[in-house]
Scaffold this motif. Structure first.
Motif, PDB file in Angstrom:
ATOM      1  N   ASP A   1       0.802  -1.217   0.000  1.00  0.00           N
ATOM      2  CA  ASP A   1       0.000   0.000   0.000  1.00  0.00           C
ATOM      3  C   ASP A   1       0.841   1.277   0.000  1.00  0.00           C
ATOM      4  O   ASP A   1       0.322   2.351  -0.293  1.00  0.00           O
ATOM      5  CB  ASP A   1      -0.923   0.034   1.220  1.00  0.00           C
ATOM      6  CG  ASP A   1      -2.143  -0.850   1.049  1.00  0.00           C
ATOM      7  OD1 ASP A   1      -2.334  -1.417  -0.046  1.00  0.00           O
ATOM      8  OD2 ASP A   1      -2.916  -0.975   2.020  1.00  0.00           O
TER       9      ASP A   1
ATOM     10  N   ARG B   1      -7.000  -5.430   0.383  1.00  0.00           N
ATOM     11  CA  ARG B   1      -5.539  -5.329   0.385  1.00  0.00           C
ATOM     12  C   ARG B   1      -4.889  -6.561  -0.232  1.00  0.00           C
ATOM     13  O   ARG B   1      -3.883  -6.457  -0.944  1.00  0.00           O
ATOM     14  CB  ARG B   1      -5.037  -5.102   1.816  1.00  0.00           C
ATOM     15  CG  ARG B   1      -5.240  -3.675   2.305  1.00  0.00           C
ATOM     16  CD  ARG B   1      -4.742  -3.480   3.716  1.00  0.00           C
ATOM     17  NE  ARG B   1      -5.735  -3.870   4.704  1.00  0.00           N
ATOM     18  CZ  ARG B   1      -5.466  -4.563   5.809  1.00  0.00           C
ATOM     19  NH1 ARG B   1      -4.239  -5.003   6.045  1.00  0.00           N
ATOM     20  NH2 ARG B   1      -6.425  -4.854   6.669  1.00  0.00           N
TER      21      ARG B   1
ATOM     22  N   THR C   1       0.759  -6.923   2.326  1.00  0.00           N
ATOM     23  CA  THR C   1      -0.279  -5.957   1.984  1.00  0.00           C
ATOM     24  C   THR C   1      -0.064  -4.607   2.639  1.00  0.00           C
ATOM     25  O   THR C   1      -0.523  -3.577   2.129  1.00  0.00           O
ATOM     26  CB  THR C   1      -1.657  -6.479   2.435  1.00  0.00           C
ATOM     27  OG1 THR C   1      -1.664  -6.624   3.860  1.00  0.00           O
ATOM     28  CG2 THR C   1      -1.982  -7.807   1.777  1.00  0.00           C
TER      29      THR C   1
END
Length: 304
Positions: free
Chosen positions: A72, A120, A100
């Motif tokens: 992310d 995610r 994630t």
């Protein structure tokens, strides 16, 4: 399948460039295969790319990697170029760990949105497709749910072909199935809470750990024998009663390879059992404070 032992250590920071280089050279000289750095926006930790590059420049054999890059935090096209460059400059010594992103404090303090776990994981799966596509020859295009790339042909390409060794870590079933399909190395851990506040305490124990291995085995199919399985050693030596680790009580993990108690021979025997009976051969020392105690184990088992 022959699964020789490999060992890595998570190293977070140092007081100077010289001290960082000395830490890397100490690991290399002690038989560790890799130095891994975490990826969080809060806390006393070096930034991963610069730290990996410096460690690679200070050594000749030691692999450098992440446990793990938070998907992310950076677009996969950016990470693909950074990773290819590190792999090239280290002559193939990059071990790229991906996850994630999960820790709520990172997102809250940086003003990022923490999406639900399923989103995610889906985004990470698509990011892996982007990474592998951009590391391949020729222009790459994808118009996915999360990323849109059109005719991008990046250079440099990684030193290791078709791509650097890819490590995925996780404890939830969806993440483990993704790792079984895509990863070269899988670091088995505890599932984290959906709100990012820490490990899910209901996920601990021997039965849960063995179930994760079974999930990987079933999802990997024919490629299972090509996957290197491992985990992080969270506690080493004598654990004080009730002492926590990562917001969870480690006593539930005592039967797993994440907690290694007893004499050096006890630890060696336990690691051999998990390798011979359950295929785990890659062990990551999570806390640098345990380096002195763990080094003799590494010296005895590394590569064997």
């Amino acid at each position: 399948m022959d699964r020789p032992f490999r060992f890595a250590a998570v190293v977070r920071e140092a007081g100077s460039a010289r001290a960082w280089a000395e830490k890397a050279r100490r690991l290399e000289g002690s038989g560790f295969d890799a130095l891994l750095v975490p990826d969080h926006l809060v806390g006393p930790r070096f930034a991963p790319v610069a730290a990996m590059t410096a460690a690679a420049c200070a050594t000749t054999r030691l692999r450098v990697g992440t446990l793990v890059f938070a998907n992310d935090f950076r677009h996969p096209a950016v990470l693909a170029k950074e990773a290819a460059t590190v792999d090239l400059l280290s002559e193939g010594r990059l071990e790229l760990g991906l996850g994630t992103g999960w820790m709520a404090a990172d997102y809250t303090r940086a003003g990022l949105e923490l999406r639900p776990p399923g989103v995610r994981v889906d985004r990470l799966a698509e990011a892996i497709t982007v990474l592998k596509g951009l590391w391949s020859d020729g222009p790459f295009t994808i118009h996915g749910e999360h990323y849109r790339i059109t005719g991008l042909d990046q250079t440099p390409k990684p030193w290791r072909r078709p791509h650097p060794r890819l490590l995925l870590g996780g404890g939830g079933p969806r993440m483990l199935r993704l790792a079984a399909r895509e990863a070269d190395v899988i670091n088995l851990g505890m599932r984290v809470r959906a709100d990012g506040t820490g490990p899910d305490g209901t996920d601990g124990g021997l039965a849960a750990f063995l179930a994760k291995i079974d999930t990987v085995r079933r999802a990997a199919g024919d490629r299972y024998d090509r996957i290197e399985l491992g985990t992080s050693v969270q506690q080493l030596g004598v654990r004080k009663k009730g002492e926590p680790w990562s917001a969870a009580d480690s006593s539930r993990q005592d039967e797993t390879p994440q907690v290694l108690l007893g004499t050096r021979q006890d630890v060696v025997d336990k690691l051999r059992h998990w390798r011979d009976a359950h295929d785990l051969s890659y062990f990551v020392l999570h806390h640098e404070r345990d380096l002195d105690a763990f080094t003799p184990v590494v010296e005895e088992l590394a590569g064997r």
